[in-house]
Each structure stands twice: as C-alpha cells, then as structure tokens.
Enzyme design. Structure first.
Site, PDB file in Angstrom:
ATOM      1  N   GLY A  57       0.803  -1.220   0.000  1.00 21.48           N
ATOM      2  CA  GLY A  57       0.000   0.000   0.000  1.00 21.48           C
ATOM      3  C   GLY A  57       0.840   1.275   0.000  1.00 21.48           C
ATOM      4  CG  HIS A  58      -1.279   4.880   0.846  1.00 24.78           C
ATOM      5  ND1 HIS A  58      -2.320   3.984   0.981  1.00 24.78           N
ATOM      6  CD2 HIS A  58      -1.349   5.717   1.908  1.00 24.78           C
ATOM      7  CE1 HIS A  58      -3.016   4.293   2.074  1.00 24.78           C
ATOM      8  NE2 HIS A  58      -2.443   5.334   2.653  1.00 24.78           N
ATOM      9  CG  ASN A  59       2.093   7.392   2.575  1.00 22.42           C
ATOM     10  OD1 ASN A  59       2.791   7.904   1.713  1.00 22.42           O
ATOM     11  ND2 ASN A  59       0.928   7.878   2.938  1.00 22.42           N
ATOM     12  N   GLY A  98      -1.581   0.531   3.791  1.00 21.75           N
ATOM     13  CA  GLY A  98      -0.880   1.802   3.811  1.00 21.75           C
ATOM     14  C   GLY A  98      -0.312   2.228   5.154  1.00 21.75           C
ATOM     15  CB  SER A  99       0.530   4.606   6.888  1.00 24.39           C
ATOM     16  OG  SER A  99       0.178   5.613   5.973  1.00 24.39           O
TER      17      SER A  99
END
Length: 118
Positions: free
Chosen positions: A15-17, A34-35
């Site tokens: 996922g993102h980040n 994410g994250s």
C-alpha cells in the site's frame, strides 16, 4: 520505500506510504496496507495480511496466513488470525482442539451435580 537487499515475491500488494527495511523477505500473496512500517530483516510468509499503520519490528517473523492487526515487537514470531505471539497462538490452537472434550466433561459433571443445562 523498499530497503536494500529486500526480496519481494510475486502477488504481493504494498500500500501507499509503506516503509520496508533492509534485507526483508516477503513471500507470495501478502498484502501490506498503507502507512505500515517493516523494520530490517523482517520475514513475511505467504498469505499474510497486515492492516494499515502497523509497525513490525526488526528481525520479526510473520507466519503463513496470519492477519496482523497490532504492532509486532522486534525479534518476535507472530501467527494466527488475529496474529499473536507464536507460543500463545500454539497454546490457543491446542485448547481449541480440546474444546469438544471439555464440553463433554463439563456436561457430565453438571449431570452429577444436577445443574440446569441449556
């Protein structure tokens, strides 16, 4: 960000980040939301799912099919759904296998004591 020396197998969704440390190994069919932060030398077995905003410590291992919903301390081995420390998960699995036997024994004791049963 993916650290140097990290190996990522096929069918992995990142996922993102997400931050992945150095020399990690991520096997097939893993999903990392994410994250999330993976430390260095983390091993993630097949079909592991990691929710967002989780921190996986250095040298941690995530066993196959685990669903990680909390932070994982460095150097630990987590298994299960939801994932927990390996020893606790294995004890839970043994207890689960014995539940039918325990239920039967409790009913026998209740009959002897003439306790109301459902």
């Amino acid at each position: 960000v993916i650290g140097a020396g990290t190996k990522i197998d096929n069918q992995v969704q990142i996922g993102h980040n997400v931050l992945i440390g150095k020399n990690c190994l991520i096997v097939a069919q893993v999903g990392i939301a994410g994250s999330t932060i993976l430390g260095d030398n983390v091993k993630v077995a097949g079909k592991v799912g990691v929710i967002d905003h989780v921190k996986i410590g250095n040298n941690a291992i995530l066993g196959a099919g685990s669903i990680v919903t909390t932070d994982v301390p460095k150097g630990s081995f987590y298994l299960g759904n939801p994932a927990q420390e390996r020893r606790a998960e294995l004890k839970d699995r043994v207890l689960k296998r014995k539940l039918k036997e325990y239920r039967k024994r409790i009913r026998e004791i209740e009959k002897k004591l003439k306790v109301d049963q459902d």
